[in-house]
Design a protein around this motif. Structure first.
Motif: not given
Length: 294
Positions: A36-43
Motif C-alpha cells: 500500500v505504501d509503495k502504491v501510495s508513493v507511486y501515485d
C-alpha cells in the motif's frame, strides 16, 4: 492496476516493477502495508509529475498569451504607424499638388508679365518713333526757317529744338537721393512687378517735385499700365527718359522742357508699394543703366 504497471514500465519506475515481480501471493499482498505504501508513493509521484506538467502547461499558456498580447500590441502599433504614414503621404501628395498648381500659376503669370512688358516696350518704341519723326520735322522746319531768314537778311533767329548735348543728367527728384531699388536683376517687390528692373526707384514723399533730367520734348503724358501716370521725354539721337508712378502732371505732350523744369509730382500709381519715382533711360530702343547718365 494494469494502467499503473504500463505507466511504470514506460516511465522506467524500477522500484514499482520490482515490488510487483517479488510478489508470490497476490491475494495476500493486497493487505500488506508495504504494498500500500509503495502504491501510495507511486501515485504521489505521478500526481507530482502531473502537477509539474500542469504547471508547465499553465506557464506555457501564460507565455503564449503574453506573446500573443505583444504581437497584438505590435500589430496595433504597426497599423497606427501605417495609418500615420498614409496620412503623411496624403499630405505630401496634397502639398506637391499645391506646389505644382503654384508653379503653373507662376509660369502663367511670368508669361503674362512678359507679354505685358513686350506690349509696353512696343508702345514705348512707337512713342519714340513718333517723337523722332516729330523732332526731325521740327528740325527740318527750323533749318528751313533759318535759311529763309538768312536769305532775307532777317535778324530774327528761329528757335532751336531742345536736345541733349552731353554731360551728366540733372537728378530727377531733388528732394530725395535714396535709391530703393537699383537697375538690374531683383526679387519682385510686389505681385505684377518684374524681376529685372529696367530703371532705378527713388524713394520720396508723395507729391515731391519731379524735374526733367535734360533738355528735350515731352513725347508722352498719361497713364501707362503698371507704370501708372507716366511722362516720357525725347532728348534726340534715340535718347529718351521715363518718369513713372506719378501722382499728377505739370507738362503736356509736345512741350519743350529744359533740364531742371518741373514736369510732374511723385505718387504711387500703377504697380507700386508706396510713393516713389521710377526713372529709366532708353537708348535706341533699349533700356540702359541710368547710373551712366546721372
Amino acid at each position: 492496476m494494469k494502467e499503473r504497471i504500463q505507466f511504470a514500465y514506460e516511465n522506467g519506475d524500477a522500484d514499482y516493477i520490482d515490488a510487483l515481480l517479488s510478489i508470490k501471493d497476490y491475494s495476500a499482498v493486497i493487505n500488506q502495508s508495504e504494498y500500500v505504501d509503495k502504491v501510495s508513493v507511486y501515485d504521489q509521484k505521478q500526481l507530482n509529475k502531473l502537477l509539474e506538467i500542469e504547471k508547465d502547461i499553465n506557464e506555457y499558456k501564460h507565455s503564449v498569451a503574453e506573446s500573443l498580447a505583444e504581437v497584438e500590441e505590435l500589430k496595433l502599433e504597426a497599423e497606427g504607424e501605417q495609418e500615420a504614414l498614409e496620412v503623411m503621404q496624403e499630405g505630401k501628395r496634397a502639398t506637391i499638388k499645391e506646389y505644382n498648381l503654384k508653379i503653373a500659376d507662376t509660369e502663367y503669370s511670368i508669361e503674362q508679365l512678359a507679354a505685358i512688358e513686350a506690349e509696353q516696350d512696343a508702345q514705348i518704341a512707337a512713342i519714340e518713333a513718333e517723337a523722332a519723326a516729330a523732332r526731325a520735322a521740327a528740325e527740318a522746319a527750323a533749318a528751313a526757317a533759318a535759311e529763309a531768314a538768312q536769305t532775307a537778311s532777317s535778324t530774327d533767329a528761329s528757335p532751336a529744338v531742345p536736345s541733349y548735348s552731353g554731360g551728366a543728367f540733372v537728378w530727377p527728384c531733388p528732394s530725395s537721393y535714396v535709391i530703393t531699388s537699383g537697375y538690374g536683376g531683383r526679387e519682385a517687390p510686389t505681385e505684377g512687378a518684374t524681376t529685372f528692373h529696367n530703371g532705378i526707384d527713388i524713394g520720396c514723399d508723395y507729391g515731391a517735385s519731379i524735374i526733367a533730367a535734360a533738355d528735350g520734348i515731352v513725347s508722352y503724358v498719361g497713364y501707362f499700365g503698371g507704370g501708372g501716370n507716366t511722362v516720357i521725354i525725347d532728348h534726340g539721337d534715340g535718347l529718351s527718359t521715363l518718369y513713372m508712378h506719378l501722382s499728377s502732371f505739370a507738362v503736356g505732350q509736345g512741350e519743350n522742357v529744359s533740364a531742371g523744369d518741373t514736369i510732374a509730382y511723385a505718387g504711387s500709381t500703377g504697380i507700386s508699394t508706396g510713393p516713389h519715382l521710377h526713372f529709366a533711360v532708353r537708348v535706341s530702343g533699349s533700356y540702359v543703366d541710368p547710373g551712366g547718365y546721372l
